[in-house]
Scaffold this active site. Structure first.
Site, PDB file in Angstrom:
ATOM      1  N   HIS A   1      30.199  35.362  48.131  1.00  0.00           N
ATOM      2  CA  HIS A   1      31.389  35.323  48.141  1.00  0.00           C
ATOM      3  C   HIS A   1      31.901  36.285  49.523  1.00  0.00           C
ATOM      4  O   HIS A   1      32.475  35.814  50.343  1.00  0.00           O
ATOM      5  CB  HIS A   1      31.976  36.620  47.000  1.00  0.00           C
ATOM      6  CG  HIS A   1      32.702  35.850  45.729  1.00  0.00           C
ATOM      7  ND1 HIS A   1      33.467  36.988  44.762  1.00  0.00           N
ATOM      8  CD2 HIS A   1      32.642  34.812  45.755  1.00  0.00           C
ATOM      9  CE1 HIS A   1      33.382  35.829  43.807  1.00  0.00           C
ATOM     10  NE2 HIS A   1      32.579  34.758  44.998  1.00  0.00           N
ATOM     11  N   ASP A   2      30.636  37.249  49.993  1.00  0.00           N
ATOM     12  CA  ASP A   2      30.655  38.122  51.192  1.00  0.00           C
ATOM     13  C   ASP A   2      30.511  36.642  52.481  1.00  0.00           C
ATOM     14  O   ASP A   2      30.752  36.601  53.430  1.00  0.00           O
ATOM     15  CB  ASP A   2      28.773  38.680  50.858  1.00  0.00           C
ATOM     16  CG  ASP A   2      28.762  39.188  52.397  1.00  0.00           C
ATOM     17  OD1 ASP A   2      30.065  39.832  53.043  1.00  0.00           O
ATOM     18  OD2 ASP A   2      28.167  40.453  52.094  1.00  0.00           O
TER      19      ASP A   2
END
Ligand SMILES: *[C@@H]1O[C@H](CO)[C@@H](O)[C@H](O)[C@H]1NC(C)=O
Ligand SMILES: *[C@@H]1O[C@H](CO)[C@@H](O)[C@H](O)[C@H]1NC(C)=O
Ligand SMILES: *[C@@H]1O[C@H](CO)[C@@H](O)[C@H](O)[C@H]1NC(C)=O
Length: 726
Positions: free
Chosen positions: A262-263
């Site tokens: 997600h980062d």
């Protein structure tokens, strides 16, 4: 023979390519256009005309191309998109839309395109369609191989064409204050101040290998036998994975991997081009639509009859919408690329957002805090103001949260992980604000953010990567290293973690967890280190009408690899310096016999294997995966660290952490973060990525085995900062 060295057949591949996706009933118009194109053969024997661009003209030496012709093609394809409006209206009248709570809705939430993406989509689609036309007209006449064709198209830049508006977003010029800023930017820009857009959100993924599409531009590759590849679901259902030899890893390994994903990466799916609505490719009960109701951006996954899971639910169609396309590097034509909505670096963008506007939206603007919801005895994430687009699981009456990334809501364990880090930010901010009463909101926010990012980087490189790769990565900073996340990493390698066998998560459990989520973050966190990997996982569970079913996550990942034009497993073996398998039997030293047998049942040739499939089938070596996926992961994590000017341990940044601050950051473990930010967890194994055992017994949060980071090192009274001001 590997697929990329195959020659095109003039008759077969280009025309089928053209007609497949975009022409939508404009067949006859196209033919007229093509015939017109053929008749206009310029004289090949003479050089380029004086008024023509010699650089452009030299790209196709036989059938010389010029800007006028390119503009004409662009205008032609723009007309196709105008006509698409009718098609989308028909879908609207037929009430074909994504229904709340369905698996398609889950997929949509997971890859929801942001406005920045949809804004670029139209121009990109036009560039891709024009590239496809030019490939058809020019590459065919020169009998170019598909890769050569793609590379030639890349040399055509769009600055001088009717699509130049798409080029404006590319290329970021960094100001002095960006260069000398103590804090990294929110959107990742100017980390590399010579190439300011490197790592920035909403830029395209990089590639380890040149994309492979049938026809060279956008259609999914085919088998070396020229037939279509086996259905992604068929491959996934038949695939028999190895059990993990080292049974010591905990679920936390998987959830940290997902949190990192997600980062670093966020692929978006296409939306309707005129109405801007999400696209549904199968009916809610899991059957295919008639072609009239299928949007051209659909690439549905066919479920074979006798499917072990779906046949008893009467599901024959899994929805897949093609990813939002993007222009090629430097605003070029050529094979379709995909956009990364996240910043490419490890910078907690899933917590802080990927643009300044989004980040501001998440802040409280007092004492450096992020906005949260206060309950009697705890704090949880801010409740979403837009649950329709942010959440799938509305029917469970679960709360829907907001954070830097919409995927915060895709899984209760993920929500717990986000909650943990927002609490950590606010814990640090409160401490810093208290200790340094002179700091304003902005200073406290940025200092806390900087510490949180350092902690996440330290946990990733010190605890997680050794567990996943079986080795450490300590690349030193060099400004010429490119942080750009590779399409292979985002689409295959980091996704492979999701398909590694994990313990059973039943539907009932999943539903229950969503409901008690806001009551017990602790429980979800403790599950992460108490459970070890064992069976496969289905995701995006939904209850469309009568039958509840989930979308098999591996099918979607296989399909996405094909959508993104990833070459084959064998191609990546060569890329990684490994031997190429010429027959299935050549796989014996690398894979278990049952895995090879399962591959033989679905693929016609060993040269057809998808990267994620071949990668997962390899026997793990030192880490969690075999050599191919390990190679893709290692490449990425080396570049991510080596390119990051603001990496916590990099002394070559405008205002590096002091020696004593670094010593504190290096104490951090995920166990410490859980101790400091859970409600009642008092004992925890110091190594959270390993299950509890004699080697890794639970310890009190006060014990020396779980050291604390002393924020006194940030006391402004004692440490003066090297503020560089412009
Ligand atoms: C192509 O189109 C662009 C934008 O409409 C225009 O500026 C340019 O002059 C055109 N080039 C030619 C050769 O027609
Ligand atoms: C900021 O936080 C304080 C205390 O936690 C709260 O009372 C206030 O409403 C918040 N303000 C905003 C704008 O969220
Ligand atoms: C809050 O904590 C107190 C003291 O531990 C406890 O008595 C109370 O039941 C808790 N309230 C809620 C809503 O959990």
């Amino acid at each position: 023979m590997i697929a990329s060295t195959m020659h095109y057949s003039k008759e077969e591949e280009f025309p089928s390519t053209m007609l497949k996706y975009y022409l939508i009933g404009l067949y006859s118009v196209t033919l007229v256009f093509i015939c017109h194109g053929w008749n206009e053969h310029p004289d090949n024997t003479r050089g380029c005309k004086r008024y023509e661009d010699p650089e452009l003209c030299s790209i196709f030496p036989m059938k010389k191309i010029n800007w006028k012709e390119i503009n004409k093609t662009i205008i032609f394809v723009q007309n196709i998109y105008i006509r698409m409006e009718t098609r989308e209206k028909i879908l609207g009248y037929a009430d074909i839309k994504i229904e709340t709570g369905t698996p398609s809705h889950g997929l949509f939430v997971d890859s929801n395109p942001e406005p920045e993406t949809t804004e670029m989509m139209k121009v990109s689609l036009e560039a891709v369609a024009a590239s496809s036309q030019i490939a058809y007209e020019y590459c065919t006449s020169e009998l170019l191989r598909r890769e050569e064709c793609g590379e030639k198209l890349r040399r055509i830049k769009l600055w001088k064409t009717a699509l130049r508006s798409g080029c404006q977003r590319l290329g970021k010029i960094c100001m002095k204050e960006d260069v000398y800023s103590k804090y990294r930017s929110i959107d990742g820009s100017c980390n590399n101040y010579m190439k300011g857009e490197r790592g920035q959100s909403f830029t395209i993924y990089g590639r380890l290998l040149f994309p492979e599409y049938m026809g060279g531009v956008r259609d999914p590759r085919r088998s070396v036998t020229r037939q279509v590849l086996p259905s992604a679901r068929e491959v996934s259902a038949k695939l028999e994975l190895n059990s993990i030899p080292d049974q010591m890893r905990s679920w936390a390994v998987l959830f940290w991997g997902q949190f990192l994903e997600h980062d670093m990466a966020h692929t978006a799916m296409s939306k309707m081009i005129h109405t801007g609505k999400p696209i549904e490719c199968c009916d809610p009960d899991g059957r295919a639509f008639s072609p009239r109701y299928e949007h051209p951006f659909c690439m549905t996954i066919k479920v074979p009859p006798n499917d072990p899971y779906y046949s008893e639910r009467d599901v024959t169609c899994l929805s897949y919408v093609r990813s939002a396309p993007a222009l090629g590097p430097d605003c070029s034509m050529g094979p379709m690329e995909q956009i990364n909505q996240a910043t490419h670096l490890i910078d907690a963008s899933q917590i802080y957002g990927v643009t300044k506007a989004k980040s501001d939206h998440l802040r409280n603007f007092t004492k450096g805090l992020l906005s949260v919801t206060h309950l009697t005895n705890s704090t949880i994430l801010e409740i979403s103001k837009n649950p329709q687009s942010d959440c799938q699981q509305r029917k469970f009456n679960a709360p829907c949260y907001q954070s830097g990334d919409k995927r915060v809501n895709t899984d209760p364990h993920m929500t717990a992980m986000y909650t943990l880090w927002v609490r950590e930010h606010n814990r640090i901010a409160a401490y810093l604000a208290d200790m340094n009463s002179g700091w304003d909101d902005e200073t406290v926010f940025q200092e806390a953010r900087r510490i949180v990012i350092a902690e996440i980087q330290h946990i990733t490189y010190n605890e997680w990567i050794p567990s996943i790769l079986g080795t450490r990565i300590k690349t030193e900073y060099r400004p010429d290293i490119d942080p750009t996340v590779s399409n292979e990493f985002a689409t295959a390698a980091i996704r492979a973690l999701n398909s590694v066998p994990i313990g059973k998560l039943s539907l009932a459990d999943e539903e229950k967890k969503h409901t008690y989520l806001h009551k017990s973050i602790d429980l979800l966190l403790s599950e992460m280190y108490k459970n070890k990997f064992t069976g496969r996982r289905l995701y995006y569970i939904g209850k469309p009408r009568e039958v509840t079913y989930g979308v098999d996550i591996l099918s979607v990942d296989i399909q996405r690899g094909r959508d993104h034009g990833l070459p084959t497993y064998n191609d990546y073996r060569l890329y990684c310096g490994l031997s190429e398998a010429e027959t299935f039997d050549d796989l014996r030293p690398i894979m278990l016999p049952k895995a090879i047998e399962s591959l033989k049942k679905s693929y016609k040739s060993v040269d057809d294997l998808d990267l994620i499939v071949g990668g997962l089938a390899e026997k793990p070596e030192r880490g969690m995966f075999g050599p191919t996926l390990t190679c893709v992961l290692k490449d990425q994590f080396e570049r991510t660290r080596g390119s990051d000017r603001y990496f916590y341990s990099n002394p070559d940044q405008p205002s590096p952490f002091s020696h004593s601050q670094l010593k504190e950051i290096e104490k951090v473990t995920l166990a410490r973060i859980i101790c400091d930010n859970s409600e009642k967890i008092e004992k925890i194994p110091p190594k959270v990525f390993e299950i509890v055992s004699k080697r890794n017994p639970e310890q009190s949060c006060d014990s020396k085995h779980i050291p604390r980071l002393d924020l006194q090192a940030w006391n402004n009274e004692r440490y003066t900062y090297n503020h560089v001001t412009s």
